[in-house]
Motif scaffolding. Structure first.
Motif, PDB file in Angstrom:
ATOM      1  N   LEU A 185      57.987 -26.730  28.940  1.00 35.85           N
ATOM      2  CA  LEU A 185      58.323 -27.903  28.128  1.00 35.85           C
ATOM      3  C   LEU A 185      59.815 -27.930  27.826  1.00 35.85           C
ATOM      4  CD1 LEU A 185      55.359 -27.594  25.590  1.00 35.85           C
ATOM      5  CD2 LEU A 185      55.494 -29.097  27.588  1.00 35.85           C
TER       6      LEU A 185
ATOM      7  N   ARG B  35      59.045 -28.428  11.797  1.00 33.75           N
ATOM      8  CA  ARG B  35      58.299 -29.429  11.068  1.00 33.75           C
ATOM      9  C   ARG B  35      57.778 -28.946   9.713  1.00 33.75           C
ATOM     10  NH1 ARG B  35      55.756 -33.513  12.999  1.00 33.75           N
ATOM     11  NH2 ARG B  35      55.569 -33.780  10.763  1.00 33.75           N
TER      12      ARG B  35
ATOM     13  N   LEU C   8      49.068 -22.343  18.112  1.00 38.38           N
ATOM     14  CA  LEU C   8      49.300 -22.376  19.554  1.00 38.38           C
ATOM     15  C   LEU C   8      50.147 -21.163  19.969  1.00 38.38           C
ATOM     16  CD1 LEU C   8      50.366 -25.649  21.426  1.00 38.38           C
ATOM     17  CD2 LEU C   8      50.516 -23.366  22.369  1.00 38.38           C
TER      18      LEU C   8
ATOM     19  N   ASP D 183      52.796 -25.902  15.843  1.00 33.20           N
ATOM     20  CA  ASP D 183      51.812 -26.789  16.457  1.00 33.20           C
ATOM     21  C   ASP D 183      52.264 -28.251  16.427  1.00 33.20           C
ATOM     22  OD1 ASP D 183      50.165 -24.572  16.884  1.00 33.20           O
ATOM     23  OD2 ASP D 183      49.248 -24.767  14.906  1.00 33.20           O
ATOM     24  N   ARG D 184      52.793 -28.684  15.302  1.00 31.23           N
ATOM     25  CA  ARG D 184      53.242 -30.081  15.201  1.00 31.23           C
ATOM     26  C   ARG D 184      54.476 -30.314  16.080  1.00 31.23           C
ATOM     27  NH1 ARG D 184      50.520 -32.622  11.305  1.00 31.23           N
ATOM     28  NH2 ARG D 184      49.536 -31.353   9.706  1.00 31.23           N
TER      29      ARG D 184
ATOM     30  N   PHE E 244      55.282 -28.815  18.771  1.00 33.20           N
ATOM     31  CA  PHE E 244      54.902 -28.838  20.185  1.00 33.20           C
ATOM     32  C   PHE E 244      54.661 -30.267  20.672  1.00 33.20           C
ATOM     33  CE2 PHE E 244      53.928 -24.242  20.827  1.00 33.20           C
ATOM     34  CZ  PHE E 244      54.310 -24.138  22.156  1.00 33.20           C
ATOM     35  N   ALA E 245      54.107 -31.108  19.820  1.00 29.14           N
ATOM     36  CA  ALA E 245      53.799 -32.482  20.242  1.00 29.14           C
ATOM     37  C   ALA E 245      55.061 -33.200  20.707  1.00 29.14           C
ATOM     38  CB  ALA E 245      53.133 -33.253  19.100  1.00 29.14           C
ATOM     39  N   THR E 246      56.163 -33.001  19.990  1.00 26.71           N
ATOM     40  CA  THR E 246      57.420 -33.634  20.375  1.00 26.71           C
ATOM     41  C   THR E 246      57.831 -33.189  21.776  1.00 26.71           C
ATOM     42  OG1 THR E 246      58.105 -33.686  18.058  1.00 26.71           O
ATOM     43  CG2 THR E 246      59.852 -33.898  19.722  1.00 26.71           C
TER      44      THR E 246
ATOM     45  N   ILE F 211      55.926 -31.965  24.125  1.00 25.55           N
ATOM     46  CA  ILE F 211      54.961 -32.437  25.125  1.00 25.55           C
ATOM     47  C   ILE F 211      55.237 -33.898  25.475  1.00 25.55           C
ATOM     48  CG2 ILE F 211      52.515 -33.067  25.406  1.00 25.55           C
ATOM     49  CD1 ILE F 211      51.794 -30.378  24.122  1.00 25.55           C
ATOM     50  N   VAL F 212      55.468 -34.715  24.465  1.00 28.03           N
ATOM     51  CA  VAL F 212      55.761 -36.129  24.726  1.00 28.03           C
ATOM     52  C   VAL F 212      57.062 -36.248  25.523  1.00 28.03           C
ATOM     53  CG1 VAL F 212      56.335 -38.351  23.679  1.00 28.03           C
ATOM     54  CG2 VAL F 212      54.508 -36.945  22.695  1.00 28.03           C
TER      55      VAL F 212
ATOM     56  N   GLN G 129      56.601 -35.100  29.148  1.00 32.96           N
ATOM     57  CA  GLN G 129      55.846 -36.091  29.922  1.00 32.96           C
ATOM     58  C   GLN G 129      56.734 -37.266  30.313  1.00 32.96           C
ATOM     59  OE1 GLN G 129      52.104 -37.192  27.745  1.00 32.96           O
ATOM     60  NE2 GLN G 129      51.452 -37.420  29.869  1.00 32.96           N
TER      61      GLN G 129
ATOM     62  N   LEU H 165      61.229 -41.322  20.974  1.00 31.34           N
ATOM     63  CA  LEU H 165      60.781 -40.409  19.913  1.00 31.34           C
ATOM     64  C   LEU H 165      61.252 -40.922  18.550  1.00 31.34           C
ATOM     65  CD1 LEU H 165      61.521 -36.967  21.657  1.00 31.34           C
ATOM     66  CD2 LEU H 165      59.276 -38.002  21.280  1.00 31.34           C
TER      67      LEU H 165
END
Lengths: 319, 319
Positions: B43, B68, B75, B93-94, B96-98, B100-101, B104, B119
């Motif tokens: 990532l 965050r 994770l 964990d939160r 990570f979402a950034t 991942i987005v 992608q 973002l």
């Protein structure tokens, strides 16, 4: 004793836990369904392999039967806050780690079978877990949505739509070109017994059998092949097997599923005690059949089912 | 008023929060450092951009200044259980979402500047945040480890080694070939004021200035360029700026940092009240200098600092 089991997700995993308890010293190879695999958020998710791995490795969410125990969903919440979907697939924070490790290894060039072996190094499931193939196979379901016929990924049909619309066809896309993963045919060739747990006969066991070479290897193995009905009293024990059985023209009864596999493949079939009346029909199809309790209420119950399956295997072997 | 700010991580982000409070109606463009960016677990992680975005968007962990709020680390725990590292970088964990987005979207072909804008659609930081470049720049630090000279990623130096060994050189690898991201030069060209917050002069502001075209655009903008010293009383306010200043031959004092930027770039410089004695030396270098409180103890303090910087800008503009 060398046992090969063709497994889908929850039903297969729980049966395997019983099998391990029933025959702790057996050498068990699990050929896992990968037709449910899906790419989400750039990550490769293998729900059935993971359910087997987590269940046998002690990391499963016992109540729901899939996903990780002690799970949180913060990452998923944040993806939703970014407006990035899909939001209908329940990936937890702990579970994400498995998909991240898998995706990294696949990106580094390792085949899925090697990745699965590496993940199992941690979980120590006590069985050898091999994906049915290292090639991409994706089960699609043809449905009519908003008046339009379209094909959706199996997970979209199963999880998002909850099988609420009729499945008109179930197609394991890519299966025809797929090769069995290394070790699959060897394990079948060396097996003393081959078992079909009470997994979905269409989208779990059926998908594995759709990989060219696997069905033939099982039929030619010359060892007992015994299955357990996932249908009890004309309804799936869990899940929505009836929806996809209809798509392949099979009625949702224990006997019809046995006939669907056929005597060319199956030597023995266990139906639940409530379906004792169907034993005659199954045997008429050339498959030895017994009625025994088939509800996996706990590990002991699953172990009793495994013992019944192995006993039936011995019976057909010496018949 | 159009303000351009060159920002690193925590110091830049906290200054920006003060600036927004000081001049709520200003049009603020932030040029963010991407030399700290790192690929972890497949990532793309952009620590400085995210710190600015989370801080201004209300999602930051206030106490540590990065990551965050309301964060969990499940994770990361699981990655460690798989034996997959590095384990020294604190991804929650939160958070990570950034990543991942972002990963992608980058994979889908969007440049980092477009991804950052997407973002920010969620976070609404109230500034326009642009990465310094869409090209890959990675700050490496030359160190001697176990008797061997080697280059490590800045994050490895900063987070894993905690700058515990001397930095022999700091190299923004790829900077020479990088182009400013779309909007960077335009924002500088249209700015009324350009500010250097109390960010690291080497690995934050210095890296941004290393992208060909940015330093020149600032020098040629013909508008006041005012900076705030990240060094107070001969020590970094936070972080370990002294370690990397040594690598570029700059002493760790407020005056030396101003001289390092130079009067060709800087018009005004704020030092902390405790460094009032250095005002004369800075002014001797041709840079207007004032001593004011520079500790960002809260948003109000940061806002006062921003007002002082803007006042100094007006002073040098009309001088």
């Amino acid at each position: 004793m060398r046992i090969v089991v063709l497994a889908g997700g929850i039903g297969g995993a729980r049966f395997l836990r019983g099998l391990k308890r029933a025959v702790p010293d057996a050498d068990i190879t699990v050929i896992g369904n990968t037709g449910d695999d899906i790419h989400l958020f750039g990550l490769k998710v293998c729900p059935d392999l993971d359910t087997v791995m987590y269940t046998l490795g002690g990391g499963i969410d016992e109540e729901q039967g899939w996903g990780r125990s002690d799970e949180t969903f913060h990452l998923k919440e944040e993806l939703a806050a970014y407006g990035v979907g899909p939001d209908w697939f329940g990936l937890g924070d702990r579970d994400f780690a498995t998909h991240i490790v898998r995706t990294q290894m696949l990106g580094a060039g390792f085949p899925l079978s090697a990745v699965t072996e590496a993940l199992c190094d941690r979980w120590q499931p006590g069985v050898r877990l091999i994906p049915m193939t290292d090639d991409r196979v994706e089960t699609h379901v043809a449905v009519e949505l908003d008046g339009e016929r379209k094909a959706v990924h199996f997970q979209e049909y199963w999880v998002r739509l909850r099988a609420s619309v009729p499945a008109q066809a179930v197609v394991p896309v890519g299966a025809e070109q797929a090769k069995p993963a290394p070790g699959v045919l060897e394990a079948i060739g060396e097996a003393d017994v081959i078992l079909f747990p009470p997994s979905n006969p269409v989208v779990s066991v059926g998908t594995i059998l759709a990989v060219p070479g696997i069905r033939e290897a099982i039929a030619d193995a010359g060892v007992p092949v015994v299955g357990l009905s996932p249908i009890v009293g004309d309804a799936p024990v869990r899940g929505m097997a009836d929806k996809v059985l209809a798509a392949v023209g099979v009625e949702s009864t224990a006997a019809a599923v046995a006939e669907h596999y056929g005597s060319g493949l199956l030597d023995g079939w266990l139906v639940d005690s409530v379906d004792a009346a169907s034993v005659e029909r199954v045997e008429a199809a050339g498959i030895r059949c017994l009625a025994v309790p088939l509800m996996m209420t706990d590990v002991d119950a699953a172990a009793r089912m495994a013992r019944e399956a192995l006993a039936l295997a011995e019976e057909v072997r010496t018949a």
